[in-house]
Design an enzyme around this catalytic site. Structure first.
Site, PDB file in Angstrom:
ATOM      1  N   GLU A  10     -30.238  -3.198  11.008  1.00 17.61           N
ATOM      2  CA  GLU A  10     -29.268  -4.090  10.988  1.00 17.61           C
ATOM      3  C   GLU A  10     -27.909  -3.912  11.259  1.00 17.61           C
ATOM      4  O   GLU A  10     -27.024  -4.530  11.984  1.00 17.61           O
ATOM      5  CB  GLU A  10     -29.344  -5.033   9.484  1.00 17.61           C
ATOM      6  CG  GLU A  10     -30.719  -5.644   9.321  1.00 17.61           C
ATOM      7  CD  GLU A  10     -30.983  -6.834  10.539  1.00 17.61           C
ATOM      8  OE1 GLU A  10     -30.200  -7.134  11.092  1.00 17.61           O
ATOM      9  OE2 GLU A  10     -32.131  -7.444  10.071  1.00 17.61           O
ATOM     10  N   ASP A  26     -40.810  -6.303  17.630  1.00 17.67           N
ATOM     11  CA  ASP A  26     -39.970  -6.864  18.627  1.00 17.67           C
ATOM     12  C   ASP A  26     -38.954  -5.882  19.483  1.00 17.67           C
ATOM     13  O   ASP A  26     -39.341  -5.580  20.626  1.00 17.67           O
ATOM     14  CB  ASP A  26     -39.510  -8.327  18.236  1.00 17.67           C
ATOM     15  CG  ASP A  26     -38.319  -8.149  16.878  1.00 17.67           C
ATOM     16  OD1 ASP A  26     -38.315  -7.153  16.205  1.00 17.67           O
ATOM     17  OD2 ASP A  26     -38.152  -9.086  16.677  1.00 17.67           O
ATOM     18  N   GLU A  78     -40.290 -20.524  11.455  1.00 16.08           N
ATOM     19  CA  GLU A  78     -40.374 -18.973  11.376  1.00 16.08           C
ATOM     20  C   GLU A  78     -41.964 -18.604  11.713  1.00 16.08           C
ATOM     21  O   GLU A  78     -41.859 -17.693  12.351  1.00 16.08           O
ATOM     22  CB  GLU A  78     -40.046 -18.605   9.818  1.00 16.08           C
ATOM     23  CG  GLU A  78     -39.939 -16.992   9.597  1.00 16.08           C
ATOM     24  CD  GLU A  78     -38.753 -16.252  10.481  1.00 16.08           C
ATOM     25  OE1 GLU A  78     -38.062 -17.305  11.306  1.00 16.08           O
ATOM     26  OE2 GLU A  78     -38.676 -15.285  10.361  1.00 16.08           O
ATOM     27  N   GLU A 108     -33.759 -16.701  19.494  1.00 13.80           N
ATOM     28  CA  GLU A 108     -34.688 -16.232  20.579  1.00 13.80           C
ATOM     29  C   GLU A 108     -35.164 -17.058  21.684  1.00 13.80           C
ATOM     30  O   GLU A 108     -35.246 -16.877  22.847  1.00 13.80           O
ATOM     31  CB  GLU A 108     -35.852 -15.769  19.910  1.00 13.80           C
ATOM     32  CG  GLU A 108     -35.536 -14.342  19.183  1.00 13.80           C
ATOM     33  CD  GLU A 108     -34.948 -14.276  17.946  1.00 13.80           C
ATOM     34  OE1 GLU A 108     -34.660 -15.487  17.324  1.00 13.80           O
ATOM     35  OE2 GLU A 108     -34.473 -13.273  17.365  1.00 13.80           O
ATOM     36  N   THR A 159     -30.127  -6.080  21.519  1.00 14.28           N
ATOM     37  CA  THR A 159     -31.048  -7.121  20.869  1.00 14.28           C
ATOM     38  C   THR A 159     -30.116  -8.183  20.108  1.00 14.28           C
ATOM     39  O   THR A 159     -30.610  -9.248  19.591  1.00 14.28           O
ATOM     40  CB  THR A 159     -32.058  -6.486  19.917  1.00 14.28           C
ATOM     41  OG1 THR A 159     -32.946  -7.333  19.701  1.00 14.28           O
ATOM     42  CG2 THR A 159     -31.517  -6.007  18.619  1.00 14.28           C
TER      43      THR A 159
END
Ligand code: DMJ
Length: 533
Positions: free
Chosen positions: A136, A276, A369, A390, A473
């Site tokens: 993160e 991902d 989610e 996304e 990302t």
């Protein structure tokens, strides 16, 4: 036989019809352009509603609590679901401001960008007792700083004379050094957690995720290229290579693993949470650094995903060892996949899977989610929507590739839902339960870094004209530079109109360096099925 008079009319009509057609095409073009401008302005307002409220109620703390108009120092909480070992005296790192830097530039606000750069230069320190999630912190903080440094030093002269003396790069380097202790493991796979001040804590967990150790190469690679110090890129590359060596004979990787033993913990795997961005970074690292090694990994991994996870337009999870389906679930994070497929050039597959995400978005008003594919219903507990980007991201890529106005309409409905369900007086709030639209007191920093940015770029891509960027990302742009690239010639000129790098193989089977980076290359002369879909 038509009478003479009618013949004259028919001839006249035939003569005039191209002109009439042109007129109606240009009228409809003008209507679409006006609609895009209107939507762009709406997104602009959304971004500033989120940003201004953060600056008023939360800055310099990490994130805004839009319902209580307060703040949370969430950098240390990200990925820390149990909120264990939170520091006592950590008071934030202006996370949302760092995440907003590249969005400010894309929206053309150089004045605010400059104030932010000056404030961060004078106030930000990473010498804090905060145990952070490496992944993160890398994508949000290191990525935010490195991207902003590149934007501050490109040829655009965004900052006043003498303002910028590489302060963001100095901060990024300091942060990069604090990441390095995490890589000190027998396998080179990094710990998921590192304390910014004290390094890896005693008895730290050795469990991490595939995305946690496979999505570092863009930011750490860029840091090495900018500082001339190879250690950041080497650490990320070593981890990535080790991770890849752990793939099964089916070329699948699990979801969680142990960094000391290099053994898998969770064998069930897919393209969503925990994995991902690993796929995303293999491909984007190939674009940014031009290494064939990344392409080879990505190519095998992509084929395996299509073979073992794909079921029509949906993607389920499967056991990495057997390829047998495990969970039939759609997760909100998976919605990035069609965007990645656009970059790869697999537009048809991107389009069909994107449509399914749109279907679920429309069913609930936002994307939950988790959604159970086999029962076509919500997961019993994961009913939230934390303002994730996304679907907007994939919609942006698909519009770039196709210019199909349908994607503008999808973007419009995303904008409308966000305003209808999540906008509150103090910013934008996450949704706790999509069945009741009950809100949660949290405005995630990726709403500014990604959700608003991709929506803005969908309606107005002028920032990308004549440029070549890839987006990390977390949505932070990094320019594709010949000096960082193994294959681009030094004389490479940035002339592409968009960021899209359609990676296609010509029918003779050999990739061509020039065409690979030219989105304008004619799709029809390429074999877009080479991936075996
Ligand atoms: C962001 O931090 C990034 O996009 C990450 O790759 C996945 N999760 C969030 C947004 O949903």
């Amino acid at each position: 036989m038509l009478p003479r008079k009618s013949m004259t009319w028919v001839l006249l009509l035939l003569l005039l019809s191209p002109a009439i057609m042109n007129l109606s095409t240009s009228q409809s073009d003008a209507r679409w352009a006006a609609k895009k401008r209107r939507l762009r302005d709406k997104v602009h307002k959304m971004f500033y509603h989120a940003y201004d409220n953060y600056m008023i109620h939360a800055f310099p703390h990490d994130e805004l609590k839009p319902l209580s108009k307060s703040f949370t120092d969430s950098l240390s909480e990200l990925g820390n679901l149990k909120l264990e070992r939170l520091p006592q005296d950590y008071s934030g790192s202006a996370l949302t401001l760092i995440e907003s830097l590249s969005s400010l530039v894309i929206m053309g606000n150089n004045t605010e960008f400059q104030s932010a750069v000056v404030w961060l230069s004078e106030n930000l320190t990473f010498n804090v007792d905060a145990r952070v999630n490496l992944f993160e912190c890398n994508i949000r903080v290191l990525g935010g700083l490195v991207s902003a440094h590149l934007l501050a030093t490109d040829s655009t002269d965004r900052l006043g004379k003498g303002v910028y003396k590489n302060q963001l790069l100095t901060l990024a380097e300091d942060l990069g050094k604090r990441f390095l202790p995490a890589f000190n493991t027998p396998t080179g796979l990094p710990y998921a957690w590192v304390n910014l001040k004290y390094g890896v804590m005693e008895n730290e967990t050795t469990e991490t995720s595939t995305s946690g150790c496979g999505s570092l190469i863009l930011e750490m690679g860029a840091l090495s290229r900018l500082t001339g110090d190879p250690k950041y890129e080497s650490a990320a590359l070593r981890a990535l290579r080790k991770l890849w060596s752990m793939r099964s004979s089916l070329n699948l990787l699990g979801t969680t693993l142990d960094v000391s033993t290099g053994e898998w913990i969770e064998y069930s795997t897919g393209i969503g949470a925990g994995v991902d961005s690993f796929y995303e970074y293999l491909f984007k690292a190939h674009i940014l650094f031009g290494k064939e090694e990344f392409w080879r990994m990505f190519h095998s991994a992509y084929i395996a995903v299509q073979k073992y996870f794909r079921h029509g337009p949906w993607y389920h999870e499967a056991d990495m060892r057997t390829g047998k389906a495990t969970y039939w679930q759609l997760t909100s994070l998976q919605a990035f996949w069609p965007g990645l497929q656009v970059l790869v050039g697999d537009i048809a597959a991107a389009n069909s899977s994107h449509r399914e995400f749109v279907y679920v978005w429309k069913k609930y008003g936002v994307l939950p989610e988790r959604y159970l594919l086999d029962h076509q219903m919500l997961h019993p507990t994961e009913k939230y929507y934390p303002l994730r980007p996304e679907l907007a991201e994939s919609t942006f890529y698909l519009y770039q590739a196709t210019k199909d106005p349908w994607y503008i309409e999808v973007g419009e409905s995303i904008v409308n839902s966000l305003n209808l369900y999540t906008k509150v007086d103090g910013g934008f709030a996450s949704i706790r339960d999509v069945t009741t639209m009950q809100l949660e007191d949290h405005q995630h920093s990726f709403f500014l870094a990604e959700t608003c940015k991709y929506l803005f770029l969908l309606f107005d891509d002028s920032f990308l004209v004549e440029k070549n960027y890839i987006f990390t990302t977390e949505g932070h742009p990094l320019p594709v530079l010949s000096s960082w690239h193994d294959r681009l010639p030094d004389t490479y000129i940035q002339t592409n109109r968009t960021l899209l790098k359609v990676l296609l193989l010509p029918k003779d089977g050999k990739p061509s360096t020039t065409d690979k980076f030219n989105v304008k290359a004619s799709m029809s002369s390429y074999n877009i099925e080479f991936m075996g879909m």
